[in-house]
Motif scaffolding. Structure first.
Motif, PDB file in Angstrom:
ATOM      1  N   TYR A  68       5.927  -1.724   2.756  1.00  0.00           N
ATOM      2  CA  TYR A  68       6.672  -0.475   2.560  1.00  0.00           C
ATOM      3  C   TYR A  68       7.155  -0.329   1.113  1.00  0.00           C
ATOM      4  O   TYR A  68       7.056   0.761   0.521  1.00  0.00           O
ATOM      5  N   GLU A  69       7.668  -1.400   0.540  1.00  0.00           N
ATOM      6  CA  GLU A  69       8.170  -1.311  -0.839  1.00  0.00           C
ATOM      7  C   GLU A  69       7.037  -1.001  -1.801  1.00  0.00           C
ATOM      8  O   GLU A  69       7.207  -0.203  -2.737  1.00  0.00           O
ATOM      9  N   SER A  82       4.015   5.646  -4.430  1.00  0.00           N
ATOM     10  CA  SER A  82       4.247   7.073  -4.214  1.00  0.00           C
ATOM     11  C   SER A  82       5.074   7.691  -5.332  1.00  0.00           C
ATOM     12  O   SER A  82       4.919   8.876  -5.658  1.00  0.00           O
ATOM     13  N   LYS A  83       5.957   6.897  -5.952  1.00  0.00           N
ATOM     14  CA  LYS A  83       6.750   7.431  -7.055  1.00  0.00           C
ATOM     15  C   LYS A  83       5.916   7.628  -8.316  1.00  0.00           C
ATOM     16  O   LYS A  83       6.249   8.461  -9.155  1.00  0.00           O
ATOM     17  N   ILE A 136       4.280   0.604  -1.053  1.00  0.00           N
ATOM     18  CA  ILE A 136       3.870   2.003  -0.800  1.00  0.00           C
ATOM     19  C   ILE A 136       4.839   2.970  -1.471  1.00  0.00           C
ATOM     20  O   ILE A 136       4.439   3.966  -2.090  1.00  0.00           O
ATOM     21  N   MET A 137       6.138   2.670  -1.391  1.00  0.00           N
ATOM     22  CA  MET A 137       7.133   3.552  -2.016  1.00  0.00           C
ATOM     23  C   MET A 137       6.993   3.535  -3.530  1.00  0.00           C
ATOM     24  O   MET A 137       7.128   4.580  -4.182  1.00  0.00           O
ATOM     25  N   ALA A 138       6.707   2.364  -4.107  1.00  0.00           N
ATOM     26  CA  ALA A 138       6.544   2.288  -5.563  1.00  0.00           C
ATOM     27  C   ALA A 138       5.324   3.082  -6.016  1.00  0.00           C
ATOM     28  O   ALA A 138       5.367   3.781  -7.038  1.00  0.00           O
TER      29      ALA A 138
END
Length: 215
Positions: free
Chosen positions: A194-195, A201-202, A197-199
């Motif tokens: 998840y981390e 996406s930013k 993926i979030m990085a």
């Protein structure tokens, strides 16, 4: 039986070798486990047909003490992943694996379970079940023959013979955390990523909405 359990450093008189066995805790413990492995009763694709053949009378898996296939993961020691692992199925496989008690083992049967097989580049197929759960034995083939599965199970028994209660994970003081169950949405997402993926996406550019009046 006594030939496998006796420790070679102790000499037993020939006249009582059939009545006495001098062994170690590891040997008697591993002998009991290797001779009573209960597989989980489930199959995924064409490899499951070969697995069923292995249980039938011609190949007779009962010779290894593995004929008791359990319909519940809480009574199973071995998960045989026999067939294509789709993104829709992997959350259920991980959930079943988490419900199996220790000690537990996983055998990837066939090319699909091991690495995706001929569907490796498919949009709905996982490229190997080992991306989500640990695999102990890989059995190649498409599909593997019952003889190949028997060979893989024998290799699993040999691996169990080499284990010691001193260093196995289920006797360690550290708790064994369950594997996070993947989430199936527009695509398969691993909660452990998840981390990442979030990085990512930013970093991606965000498309601005089109003004209808200006268009």
């Amino acid at each position: 039986m006594t030939d496998n359990l006796n420790s070679p450093e102790y000499d037993i008189p020939p006249e009582i070798q059939n009545q006495i066995a001098i062994t170690t805790i590891d040997k008697i413990y591993n002998w009991g486990r290797r001779s009573s492995i209960w597989p989980l009763m489930f199959g995924l694709a064409c490899c499951a047909i070969e697995m069923i053949c292995t249980l039938a009378s011609r190949f007779d898996l009962a010779r290894f003490g593995m004929e008791v296939m359990r319909p519940t993961p809480r009574q199973a020691d071995l998960m045989i992943v026999s067939g294509t692992v789709t993104k829709k199925m992997i959350p259920q496989i991980v959930r079943l694996y988490n419900q199996m008690p220790e000690p537990k083992y996983v055998l990837a049967m066939g090319a699909c379970a091991s690495g995706g097989g001929p569907f490796k580049e498919g949009y709905n197929v996982v490229s190997g079940v080992d991306k989500f759960i640990p695999v102990d034995v890989y059995v190649p083939g498409c599909p593997p023959t019952p003889q190949a599965l028997l060979f893989g199970l024998i290799k699993l028994q040999e691996m169990i013979d080499k284990q010691s209660i001193k260093n196995v994970r289920w006797y360690s003081k550290d708790p064994i955390e369950p594997i996070p169950v993947p989430v199936l949405g527009p695509d398969l997402m691993d909660p452990r990523q998840y981390e990442q993926i979030m990085a990512l996406s930013k970093e991606l550019p965000i498309d601005k909405p089109v003004d209808a009046e200006a268009a």
